[in-house]
Design a protein around this motif. Structure first.
Motif, PDB file in Angstrom:
ATOM      1  N   ASN A 196      -7.063  -4.834 -41.692  1.00 37.47           N
ATOM      2  CA  ASN A 196      -5.898  -6.266 -41.492  1.00 37.47           C
ATOM      3  C   ASN A 196      -6.570  -7.120 -40.215  1.00 37.47           C
ATOM      4  N   LEU A 197      -6.874  -6.305 -39.127  1.00 38.56           N
ATOM      5  CA  LEU A 197      -7.251  -7.185 -38.096  1.00 38.56           C
ATOM      6  C   LEU A 197      -8.633  -7.738 -38.231  1.00 38.56           C
ATOM      7  N   GLU A 198      -9.575  -7.222 -39.111  1.00 43.71           N
ATOM      8  CA  GLU A 198     -10.725  -7.832 -39.335  1.00 43.71           C
ATOM      9  C   GLU A 198     -10.313  -8.859 -40.269  1.00 43.71           C
ATOM     10  N   ARG A 199      -9.468  -8.914 -41.178  1.00 42.46           N
ATOM     11  CA  ARG A 199      -9.378 -10.127 -41.979  1.00 42.46           C
ATOM     12  C   ARG A 199      -8.602 -11.315 -41.204  1.00 42.46           C
ATOM     13  N   LEU A 200      -7.338 -11.077 -40.366  1.00 40.16           N
ATOM     14  CA  LEU A 200      -6.878 -11.824 -39.355  1.00 40.16           C
ATOM     15  C   LEU A 200      -8.067 -12.658 -38.671  1.00 40.16           C
ATOM     16  N   ARG A 201      -8.835 -11.804 -38.177  1.00 44.29           N
ATOM     17  CA  ARG A 201      -9.668 -12.680 -37.114  1.00 44.29           C
ATOM     18  C   ARG A 201     -10.877 -13.630 -37.771  1.00 44.29           C
ATOM     19  N   ASP A 202     -10.850 -13.474 -39.103  1.00 45.27           N
ATOM     20  CA  ASP A 202     -11.635 -14.096 -40.046  1.00 45.27           C
ATOM     21  C   ASP A 202     -11.025 -15.428 -40.521  1.00 45.27           C
ATOM     22  N   THR A 261       0.491  -1.298 -33.081  1.00 43.43           N
ATOM     23  CA  THR A 261       0.596  -1.908 -31.699  1.00 43.43           C
ATOM     24  C   THR A 261      -0.557  -1.497 -30.832  1.00 43.43           C
ATOM     25  N   GLY A 262      -1.232  -2.294 -30.064  1.00 33.50           N
ATOM     26  CA  GLY A 262      -2.202  -1.781 -29.100  1.00 33.50           C
ATOM     27  C   GLY A 262      -3.636  -2.171 -29.727  1.00 33.50           C
ATOM     28  N   ALA A 263      -3.889  -2.340 -31.194  1.00 31.84           N
ATOM     29  CA  ALA A 263      -5.213  -2.555 -31.919  1.00 31.84           C
ATOM     30  C   ALA A 263      -5.749  -3.560 -31.642  1.00 31.84           C
ATOM     31  N   ALA A 264      -5.190  -4.730 -31.230  1.00 26.17           N
ATOM     32  CA  ALA A 264      -5.809  -6.178 -30.851  1.00 26.17           C
ATOM     33  C   ALA A 264      -6.305  -5.973 -29.518  1.00 26.17           C
ATOM     34  N   GLY A 265      -7.420  -6.538 -29.091  1.00 24.58           N
ATOM     35  CA  GLY A 265      -7.443  -6.683 -27.563  1.00 24.58           C
ATOM     36  C   GLY A 265      -7.373  -7.880 -27.017  1.00 24.58           C
ATOM     37  N   PRO A 266      -7.566  -7.977 -25.541  1.00 21.70           N
ATOM     38  CA  PRO A 266      -7.720  -9.110 -25.165  1.00 21.70           C
ATOM     39  C   PRO A 266      -8.462 -10.524 -25.360  1.00 21.70           C
ATOM     40  N   ALA A 267      -9.663  -9.997 -26.108  1.00 19.37           N
ATOM     41  CA  ALA A 267     -10.484 -11.151 -26.579  1.00 19.37           C
ATOM     42  C   ALA A 267      -9.827 -11.733 -27.912  1.00 19.37           C
ATOM     43  N   ASP A 268      -8.730 -11.178 -28.625  1.00 21.84           N
ATOM     44  CA  ASP A 268      -7.984 -11.787 -29.496  1.00 21.84           C
ATOM     45  C   ASP A 268      -6.896 -12.898 -29.267  1.00 21.84           C
ATOM     46  N   ALA A 269      -6.439 -12.938 -28.010  1.00 24.09           N
ATOM     47  CA  ALA A 269      -5.599 -13.638 -27.610  1.00 24.09           C
ATOM     48  C   ALA A 269      -5.780 -15.113 -27.719  1.00 24.09           C
TER      49      ALA A 269
END
Length: 230
Positions: free
Chosen positions: A41-47, A59-67
């Motif tokens: 899910n996170l990979e899809r959302l980042r793309d 919760t906690g899966a995303a990191g500071p770089a995703d902000a």
């Protein structure tokens, strides 16, 4: 709007269906895409090319770089981490699983990594311990067939996989008496309690409070999703 969830019958899918019903009242369509879990899910959302605008994640899966591109709309629900086993000796400590064949969750899920961390921290990995990666339904099938000794998976109490596991003869639900200690060592987890009698008041099941670990789950969106939809 496209949201990415998890396998059919999962908590993510159930909550997405609720969102779809609510959004439909305002004439907004919600497309639900299943996945292997939080990691995918996170990979899809980042793309940006994926078309996905919202996702359920641990919760906690995303990191500071995703902000810069992603935003959290907050926590939605807890997923208890059920541990079912078919060993003869009652198990209350994760260290007692050492030497067992254990399903720790589906490939592509962050919970799989948390399960591994719990077992590592408890000293349960080593010797003949074997970890396998199966989704909830496949893990219950393997437990029923005797292909695994234990299965760890997150799910709502009312999930079909939980009901099936509870009905398997000689399979027990682990009461994690050290849950508080585990949350101090693996802080992404939360200690929750399944109260005595909640499964069945008539049959008094369970017959004791069951201590469980749980993950919290959030809804993440791309920041370019319209503010009104957020």
């Amino acid at each position: 709007v496209v949201i990415t969830t998890a396998a059919p019958g999962s908590g993510y899918n159930s909550f997405a269906e609720l969102y779809r019903q609510r959004l439909a009242r305002d004439g907004i369509g919600l497309e639900i895409r299943t996945s292997a879990g939080s990691q995918e899910n996170l990979e899809r959302l980042r793309d940006p090319a994926s078309g996905v605008k919202a996702a359920f994640t641990t919760t906690g899966a995303a990191g500071p770089a995703d902000a810069e591109e992603l935003a959290s709309l907050g926590g939605v629900f807890y997923s208890p981490l059920f541990v079912f086993y078919r060993l003869e000796t009652p198990i209350e400590r994760f260290s007692q699983l050492k030497g067992a064949r254990i399903s720790i969750g589906a490939p592509g899920s962050f919970v799989r990594e948390y399960a591994r961390r719990i077992l590592e921290t408890a000293g349960a990995i080593g010797g003949k311990t074997e970890l396998v990666e199966l989704d909830n339904e496949a893990a219950v099938d393997a437990l029923a067939a005797g292909r695994v000794d234990a299965a760890m998976f997150p799910a709502p109490l009312e999930a079909p996989a939980v009901s099936r596991a509870l009905a398997i003869p000689r399979v027990r639900l682990m009461n994690a008496r050290q849950a508080d200690a585990v949350t101090k060592l693996v802080p992404v987890l939360t200690h929750v309690v399944l109260p005595r009698g909640l499964i069945s008041l008539e049959r008094d099941e369970p017959r004791d409070d069951i201590h469980l670990l749980a993950t919290s789950n959030s809804v993440l969106v791309r920041k370019d999703l319209h503010p009104a939809l957020q």
